[in-house]
Design a protein around this motif. Structure first.
Motif, PDB file in Angstrom:
ATOM      1  N   UNK A  36       0.658  -1.133  -0.137  1.00 37.04           N
ATOM      2  CA  UNK A  36      -0.087   0.020  -0.020  1.00 37.04           C
ATOM      3  C   UNK A  36       0.780   1.294   0.112  1.00 37.04           C
ATOM      4  N   UNK A  37       1.998   1.353   0.748  1.00 35.60           N
ATOM      5  CA  UNK A  37       2.706   2.628   0.860  1.00 35.60           C
ATOM      6  C   UNK A  37       3.776   2.756  -0.001  1.00 35.60           C
ATOM      7  N   UNK A  38       4.327   1.600  -0.326  1.00 35.56           N
ATOM      8  CA  UNK A  38       5.428   1.731  -1.405  1.00 35.56           C
ATOM      9  C   UNK A  38       5.068   1.204  -2.758  1.00 35.56           C
ATOM     10  N   UNK A  39       3.940   0.645  -3.118  1.00 36.85           N
ATOM     11  CA  UNK A  39       3.992  -0.128  -4.302  1.00 36.85           C
ATOM     12  C   UNK A  39       4.817  -1.453  -4.397  1.00 36.85           C
ATOM     13  N   UNK A  40       5.404  -1.805  -3.408  1.00 41.78           N
ATOM     14  CA  UNK A  40       6.359  -3.177  -3.717  1.00 41.78           C
ATOM     15  C   UNK A  40       5.699  -4.479  -3.760  1.00 41.78           C
ATOM     16  N   UNK A  41       6.233  -5.292  -4.519  1.00 34.94           N
ATOM     17  CA  UNK A  41       5.655  -6.558  -4.805  1.00 34.94           C
ATOM     18  C   UNK A  41       6.878  -7.584  -4.271  1.00 34.94           C
ATOM     19  N   UNK A  42       6.707  -8.760  -4.078  1.00 31.56           N
ATOM     20  CA  UNK A  42       7.719  -9.763  -3.754  1.00 31.56           C
ATOM     21  C   UNK A  42       8.473 -10.490  -4.771  1.00 31.56           C
ATOM     22  N   UNK A  43       9.359 -10.435  -5.131  1.00 28.90           N
ATOM     23  CA  UNK A  43      10.167 -10.912  -6.380  1.00 28.90           C
ATOM     24  C   UNK A  43      10.860 -12.332  -5.845  1.00 28.90           C
ATOM     25  N   UNK A  55      10.188  -5.321  -4.240  1.00 32.62           N
ATOM     26  CA  UNK A  55      10.519  -4.225  -5.221  1.00 32.62           C
ATOM     27  C   UNK A  55       9.454  -3.472  -5.690  1.00 32.62           C
ATOM     28  N   UNK A  56       9.555  -2.366  -6.343  1.00 29.50           N
ATOM     29  CA  UNK A  56       8.813  -1.370  -6.727  1.00 29.50           C
ATOM     30  C   UNK A  56       9.490  -0.920  -8.194  1.00 29.50           C
ATOM     31  N   UNK A  57       8.872  -1.585  -9.393  1.00 29.19           N
ATOM     32  CA  UNK A  57       9.524  -0.963 -10.652  1.00 29.19           C
ATOM     33  C   UNK A  57       9.264   0.386 -11.005  1.00 29.19           C
ATOM     34  N   UNK A  58       8.006   1.027 -10.597  1.00 27.77           N
ATOM     35  CA  UNK A  58       7.743   2.146 -10.550  1.00 27.77           C
ATOM     36  C   UNK A  58       8.760   3.392  -9.815  1.00 27.77           C
ATOM     37  N   UNK A  63      13.190  -3.498  -0.465  1.00 26.63           N
ATOM     38  CA  UNK A  63      13.048  -3.782   0.736  1.00 26.63           C
ATOM     39  C   UNK A  63      13.350  -5.087   0.999  1.00 26.63           C
ATOM     40  N   UNK A  64      14.406  -5.420   1.796  1.00 25.82           N
ATOM     41  CA  UNK A  64      14.632  -6.770   2.148  1.00 25.82           C
ATOM     42  C   UNK A  64      14.061  -7.098   3.497  1.00 25.82           C
ATOM     43  N   UNK A  65      13.183  -8.074   3.723  1.00 20.03           N
ATOM     44  CA  UNK A  65      12.503  -8.413   4.681  1.00 20.03           C
ATOM     45  C   UNK A  65      12.837  -9.806   5.349  1.00 20.03           C
ATOM     46  N   UNK A  66      13.146  -9.785   6.604  1.00 17.60           N
ATOM     47  CA  UNK A  66      13.419 -11.143   7.342  1.00 17.60           C
ATOM     48  C   UNK A  66      12.079 -11.473   8.197  1.00 17.60           C
ATOM     49  N   UNK A  67      11.607 -12.643   8.292  1.00 12.82           N
ATOM     50  CA  UNK A  67      10.555 -13.166   8.767  1.00 12.82           C
ATOM     51  C   UNK A  67      11.055 -13.945   9.901  1.00 12.82           C
ATOM     52  N   UNK A  68      10.465 -13.788  11.158  1.00  8.24           N
ATOM     53  CA  UNK A  68      10.971 -14.744  12.390  1.00  8.24           C
ATOM     54  C   UNK A  68       9.833 -15.834  12.479  1.00  8.24           C
TER      55      UNK A  68
END
Length: 101
Positions: A36-43, A55-58, A63-68
């Motif tokens: 919603x905020x950054x228009x990013x999608x997981x690649x 990432x957001x191509x636009x 953002x690299x996200x680590x899940x615990x």
């Protein structure tokens, strides 16, 4: 290949590694925020250490996200130099090489 390597190097150089002030939240909230905020999608799917590149191509943000194991998601690194011609696997490898102790 040289262009991708140069782009990956530039991407990493512009990244901001998050350490002491790590941003963490419920994984579903993180996903919604990135979309919603950054228009990013997981690649990339989660790696062996439970990280995923968004990432957001636009906008060029990433953002690299680590899940615990407890279901929290934390920002491990972020930047603003992503472009659609980059290969996510190469980016993840470059980030890993440059952040290992």
């Amino acid at each position: 290949m040289k262009t991708i390597t140069t782009a990956v190097a530039a991407l990493f150089a512009l990244s901001t590694a998050v350490a002491a002030d790590e941003v963490c939240m419920n994984a579903s909230e993180m996903q919604s925020s990135l979309i919603d905020w950054y228009g990013e999608r997981p690649v990339e799917g989660p790696s062996a250490n439970n990280t995923r590149l968004w990432v957001s191509d636009a906008t060029g943000s990433w953002t690299l996200v680590r899940t615990t194991d407890e279901g929290k998601a934390c920002v491990a690194a972020q930047g603003r130099n992503w472009n659609a011609s980059m290969d996510a696997s190469d980016v993840l490898s470059e980030i890993a090489e440059n952040t290992e102790s």
